[in-house]
Design an enzyme around this catalytic site. Structure first.
Site, PDB file in Angstrom:
ATOM      1  N   GLU A 129       0.845  -1.195   0.000  1.00 48.16           N
ATOM      2  CA  GLU A 129       0.000   0.000   0.000  1.00 48.16           C
ATOM      3  C   GLU A 129       0.878   1.242   0.000  1.00 48.16           C
ATOM      4  OE1 GLU A 129      -0.920  -1.432   4.015  1.00 48.16           O
ATOM      5  OE2 GLU A 129      -1.188   0.666   4.556  1.00 48.16           O
ATOM      6  N   LYS A 131       2.819   4.556   1.018  1.00 48.24           N
ATOM      7  CA  LYS A 131       3.276   5.140   2.284  1.00 48.24           C
ATOM      8  C   LYS A 131       2.937   6.622   2.227  1.00 48.24           C
ATOM      9  CE  LYS A 131       7.204   5.435   5.386  1.00 48.24           C
ATOM     10  NZ  LYS A 131       7.306   6.871   5.597  1.00 48.24           N
ATOM     11  N   ASP A 133       2.714  10.455   3.106  1.00 51.57           N
ATOM     12  CA  ASP A 133       3.665  11.382   3.709  1.00 51.57           C
ATOM     13  C   ASP A 133       2.927  12.403   4.571  1.00 51.57           C
ATOM     14  OD1 ASP A 133       6.065  12.469   4.281  1.00 51.57           O
ATOM     15  OD2 ASP A 133       6.430  13.342   2.302  1.00 51.57           O
ATOM     16  N   TYR A 239      -4.614   2.639   8.570  1.00 50.63           N
ATOM     17  CA  TYR A 239      -3.847   1.513   8.026  1.00 50.63           C
ATOM     18  C   TYR A 239      -3.340   0.547   9.094  1.00 50.63           C
ATOM     19  CZ  TYR A 239      -0.076   4.850   9.075  1.00 50.63           C
ATOM     20  OH  TYR A 239       0.737   5.759   9.692  1.00 50.63           O
ATOM     21  N   LYS A 327      11.089   2.736  -0.327  1.00 53.24           N
ATOM     22  CA  LYS A 327      11.077   4.167  -0.649  1.00 53.24           C
ATOM     23  C   LYS A 327      11.236   4.399  -2.146  1.00 53.24           C
ATOM     24  CE  LYS A 327      10.823   6.239   3.354  1.00 53.24           C
ATOM     25  NZ  LYS A 327      11.840   7.106   3.698  1.00 53.24           N
ATOM     26  N   CYS A 432      41.015  20.734  15.524  1.00 58.76           N
ATOM     27  CA  CYS A 432      39.583  20.970  15.696  1.00 58.76           C
ATOM     28  C   CYS A 432      39.285  22.449  15.483  1.00 58.76           C
ATOM     29  CB  CYS A 432      39.155  20.534  17.095  1.00 58.76           C
ATOM     30  SG  CYS A 432      37.462  20.984  17.488  1.00 58.76           S
ATOM     31  N   CYS A 435      38.060  23.969  19.091  1.00 59.43           N
ATOM     32  CA  CYS A 435      38.855  24.101  20.314  1.00 59.43           C
ATOM     33  C   CYS A 435      40.350  24.043  20.033  1.00 59.43           C
ATOM     34  CB  CYS A 435      38.467  23.035  21.341  1.00 59.43           C
ATOM     35  SG  CYS A 435      39.022  21.375  20.908  1.00 59.43           S
ATOM     36  N   CYS A 450      38.233  15.123  16.936  1.00 55.09           N
ATOM     37  CA  CYS A 450      38.860  16.040  17.879  1.00 55.09           C
ATOM     38  C   CYS A 450      39.145  15.267  19.159  1.00 55.09           C
ATOM     39  CB  CYS A 450      37.894  17.179  18.163  1.00 55.09           C
ATOM     40  SG  CYS A 450      38.248  18.089  19.660  1.00 55.09           S
ATOM     41  N   CYS A 456      36.319  20.499  24.624  1.00 58.14           N
ATOM     42  CA  CYS A 456      35.900  21.042  23.326  1.00 58.14           C
ATOM     43  C   CYS A 456      34.455  21.522  23.451  1.00 58.14           C
ATOM     44  CB  CYS A 456      36.001  19.977  22.240  1.00 58.14           C
ATOM     45  SG  CYS A 456      35.353  20.560  20.657  1.00 58.14           S
TER      46      CYS A 456
HETATM   47  S1  IVH Z   1       2.406   1.013   9.079  1.00 55.90           S
HETATM   48  C1  IVH Z   1       3.856  -0.963  12.854  1.00 55.90           C
HETATM   49  N1  IVH Z   1       1.482   1.965   6.836  1.00 55.90           N
HETATM   50  O1  IVH Z   1       5.347   5.841   8.049  1.00 55.90           O
HETATM   51  C2  IVH Z   1       3.726  -0.333  11.525  1.00 55.90           C
HETATM   52  N2  IVH Z   1       2.848   3.380   8.152  1.00 55.90           N
HETATM   53  O2  IVH Z   1       8.179   5.495   8.502  1.00 55.90           O
HETATM   54  C3  IVH Z   1       3.164   1.024  11.607  1.00 55.90           C
HETATM   55  N3  IVH Z   1       3.135   5.627   7.262  1.00 55.90           N
HETATM   56  O3  IVH Z   1       5.221   6.077  11.539  1.00 55.90           O
HETATM   57  C4  IVH Z   1       3.229   1.787  10.390  1.00 55.90           C
HETATM   58  N4  IVH Z   1       1.902   5.350   5.457  1.00 55.90           N
HETATM   59  O4  IVH Z   1       3.495   7.395  10.156  1.00 55.90           O
HETATM   60  C5  IVH Z   1       2.229   2.214   7.916  1.00 55.90           C
HETATM   61  N5  IVH Z   1       0.540   2.714   4.856  1.00 55.90           N
HETATM   62  C6  IVH Z   1       1.287   2.939   5.930  1.00 55.90           C
HETATM   63  C7  IVH Z   1       1.896   4.187   6.146  1.00 55.90           C
HETATM   64  C8  IVH Z   1       2.676   4.366   7.280  1.00 55.90           C
HETATM   65  C9  IVH Z   1       2.655   6.200   6.150  1.00 55.90           C
HETATM   66  C10 IVH Z   1       4.041   6.301   8.197  1.00 55.90           C
HETATM   67  C11 IVH Z   1       3.713   6.111   9.648  1.00 55.90           C
HETATM   68  C12 IVH Z   1       4.968   5.550  10.277  1.00 55.90           C
HETATM   69  C13 IVH Z   1       5.991   5.966   9.287  1.00 55.90           C
HETATM   70  C14 IVH Z   1       7.216   5.068   9.342  1.00 55.90           C
END
Ligand code: IVH
Length: 710
Positions: A129, A131, A133, A239, A327, A432, A435, A450, A456
């Site tokens: 699914e 991710k 932002d 989710y 990613k 450094c 310092c 350093c 320092c």
């Molecule tokens: S699952 C235990 N699913 O990404 C698993 N996270 O980098 C919990 N996020 O803190 C996360 N879309 O804020 C999950 N489809 C998705 C997501 C998602 C965005 C975020 C979430 C998490 C962060 C981790």
């Protein structure tokens, strides 16, 4: 009869009205300040206090001739923008590990299989699914009613944003037929259109626009005044879940679908797949749709679909073993390198930072990037091999910048055809810059450090910043900015962690009290002292981590804390390990603690000035046993367990993870400290040694019965 003018718009106030309002506000805010110290209900909430103080300032701006001698504006210090109250997550909110390539995803699948003891041809399904932002939120329902909502915070404790969450239309206030206790987790975000409209409105009002939808979403949710949140178009995708009194389904997908029947929005691109090839195809599909989705995403999340497998896989310290974020490739742009600065970190590392002509990379303006270390600038990696075909980086060069997600931007390439004729190779300092101490490279270390230690100033300040950071002491109101201010302060200095805990006493007898300084007032000063007081009791693992010793991250701090149980035992062992071989070996016997880490730890405690600083700190603290909530009634809590021989119902990794989850320490070898040996078929010398030492020995089934997994 006197009019109530408190609701009158400032532009509608007459001179007489304004005078009366300023009088009322002066009295109100003064009383509020005084009452802040009293135990019982304060006259104003923090949000009201901030609002009234702003109203007072706005009236004064319109009627400067009416400013009163006792105006609250003269009480030095901006209105303290006080935080939210906190909510402890009953189940931690986790983050995700990252994959950046197809190989990373395949390795993830292989790790999952190996942990579960599945071959590559056995079935194992995942969901995939987008991710989102945004920022994560946990919403709790009791008997179907929304009772609380909290941000992620540090994963263990978040901020109470209940009132704000209630203003988000994707979040139902009431759910029919929900489990008695239900925590729904998901992402708060803002769509592209809503973001553009919001920014247009901000500009019209003369307010600063937000730099991207995620910042806009975060800024909008974290408003002390929920009516502001309400005016912002926030959305929510569900989710995941936290505590549940009854399961939502057997699988990830069916559970999320249940959430959708409760009225939550779930992402339409969530699907189930039988193998990594299909998952990668879906990743590519989502990537192609990225620009037309209407909201920001930064990758694809894969999750093991079967919940019983998720349960077996469990968690590492901050991430689940059963999920990963794949990613999208980093965004790139070319710009000119205007300079190279050297920053000195908490362990003395000299880090070169590129100062760049500002350039937009994937919607974010970038003007700094990391250059890692001196070899990297020269065109060599950590093993001495060429990178960028050996091209070095010089001030004045055109360089390619990239950023992936939240990480610090990096430089990937340099354009030699555009190199200015007078560009010189960069000369990395050998002293450094902060310092003047020598900066040396140990053999095999790419980093120049350093040697000044705590003399320092840069190291001392960075150590302090680490000390107060999230994951460590996390003191509200004492962040990077304040640490720099206090470090340089002559009257109320904070030069080492112990100074934080004497601050309020020193302030009381000081001639230049904190409350009288620019940017501070009685309320904000008192708040800071209270926040410090609040942290005087600290779990052992947090303290070990906070010390900022090289190589000791949250994970190893947890291991050490769990192993030693108390500060006294930890401190004695680490002190003795430098001189006593047997104790040194015991330190190394802790599973997960290697020589590099152990040496660094022992060296820190042996170095006089660092040790004294630690001792001074410990005097001010109440050090609690490890933060571990659910394991006190476990039959193996605090026990040292060794696994040997082959296990049939679980892999070694799974056995170890389960034991640790139950509060046990897992060791690699049998000694007089061992409480229990779990021996499978083929157990050899370890079983023999255990029986000689009279240590309890169980087979795999015995272990499963003991911990209730049979
Ligand atoms: S699952 C235990 N699913 O990404 C698993 N996270 O980098 C919990 N996020 O803190 C996360 N879309 O804020 C999950 N489809 C998705 C997501 C998602 C965005 C975020 C979430 C998490 C962060 C981790």
């Amino acid at each position: 009869m006197e009019h109530d003018l408190s609701k009158t718009k400032i532009n509608d106030l007459t001179v007489e009205g304004a005078r009366a309002e300023l009088k009322r506000l002066a009295e109100l805010l003064l009383t509020a300040n005084r009452q802040y110290h009293a135990e019982d209900a304060p006259v104003l909430s923090d949000a009201e206090y901030d609002r009234e103080k702003q109203r007072n300032q706005a009236i004064e701006a319109r009627f400067p001739e009416l400013v009163r001698p006792d105006s609250p504006s003269f009480q030095v210090g901006a209105a303290p923008s006080s935080g939210f109250s906190k909510i402890k997550h009953e189940k931690r909110m986790m983050s995700l590990g990252n994959a950046f390539s197809v190989e990373d995803v395949q390795e993830f699948d292989a790790r999952v299989r190996s942990f579960l003891g599945l071959n590559s041809d056995q079935a194992l399904a995942y969901t995939a699914e987008p991710k989102i932002d945004g920022l994560s939120l946990s919403v709790r329902y009791e008997n179907g009613d929304l009772v609380a909502a909290a941000t992620r915070g540090d994963g263990a404790i978040g901020e109470d944003v209940t009132e704000n969450a209630k203003t988000i239309k994707d979040i139902p206030h009431h759910i029919e037929n929900a489990p008695e206790i239900l925590e729904v987790r998901g992402e708060v975000y803002m769509s592209h259109t809503d973001f553009q409209n919001l920014n247009a409105r901000q500009l019209e009002l003369g307010d600063k626009p937000f730099s991207n939808p995620r910042n806009a979403a975060a800024g909008s949710l974290r408003q002390l005044d929920a009516s502001i949140t309400k005016s912002r178009p926030l959305r929510f995708f569900a989710y995941a879940w936290g505590v549940l009194s009854a399961p939502l389904g057997d699988t990830q997908l069916s559970s999320v679908k249940t959430l959708s029947t409760f009225g939550f929005k779930i992402n339409e691109l969530t699907q189930r797949f039988e193998n990594t090839d299909e998952m990668i195809d879906h990743y590519r599909l989502i990537e192609r749709q990225r620009s037309t989705l209407g909201y920001d995403i930064d990758g694809v999340v894969y999750k093991v679909d079967q919940l019983d497998l998720q349960r077996r896989l469990g968690f590492r310290s901050t991430t689940p073993r059963w999920a990963i974020a794949h990613k999208f490739p980093a965004e790139r742009a070319w710009t000119r390198l205007e300079g190279i600065d050297i920053q000195v970190g908490r362990t003395g590392a000299l880090s070169p930072v590129a100062r760049l002509a500002p350039v937009t990379v994937g919607g974010v303006v970038v003007s700094n990037a990391t250059l890692h270390n001196e070899d990297y600038i020269l065109g060599r990696d950590n093993s001495g091999a060429d990178i960028r075909n050996g091209k070095d980086i010089r001030v004045g060069d055109w360089v390619e910048v990239y950023r992936a997600g939240d990480v610090i931007p990096k430089i990937s390439d340099v354009d030699l055809s555009n190199r200015p004729e007078d560009a010189c190779p960069f000369v990395f300092p050998t002293t450094c810059p902060e310092c003047g101490s020598d900066a040396v490279r140990e053999p095999g270390d790419a980093v120049r450090r350093c040697v000044g230690g705590l003399i320092c100033p840069a190291q001392a300040v960075e150590k302090l910043k680490h000390f107060v950071s999230r994951g460590a002491f996390d003191i509200e109101g004492l962040g990077t900015k304040q640490i720099e201010m206090f470090y340089g302060d002559d009257v109320l200095p904070i030069r080492e962690p112990a100074d934080i805990f004497t601050l309020s006493d020193r302030d009381r007898t000081s001639l230049a009290r904190l409350q009288n300084r620019d940017g501070w007032g009685p309320k904000s000063a008192e708040k800071l002292f209270a926040a410090i007081e609040n942290r005087r009791s600290v779990p052992l693992n947090k303290l070990i981590y906070a010390l900022g010793i090289r190589h000791i991250g949250e994970n190893s701090a947890n291991l050490l804390a769990r192993n030693f149980g108390s500060w006294e035992k930890f401190e004695q062992a680490v002190t003795a390990a430098g001189k006593n071989h047997e104790i040194w070996e015991e330190l190394l016997a802790i599973d997960g603690i290697g020589e590099v880490l152990a040496s660094s730890l022992v060296a820190a405690f042996a170095q006089a000035s660092e040790r004294n600083s630690i001792d001074r700190l410990a005097q001010h603290l109440t050090i609690l046993p490890v933060e571990n909530t659910s394991t006190s009634d476990s039959p193996v809590a605090g026990k040292t367990v060794v696994f040997t021989g082959s296990l049939e119902k679980m892999t070694r990794a799974e056995a170890k993870a389960r034991a640790e989850e139950l509060g046990a320490k897992v060791a690699g070898s049998v000694s007089s400290k061992t409480d229990l040996l779990v021996a499978g078929p083929g157990a050899g010398s370890k079983a023999k040694k255990a029986s000689e030492l009279g240590i309890e020995i169980l087979d795999e089934n015995g272990w499963l019965t003991l911990v209730g997994d049979a």
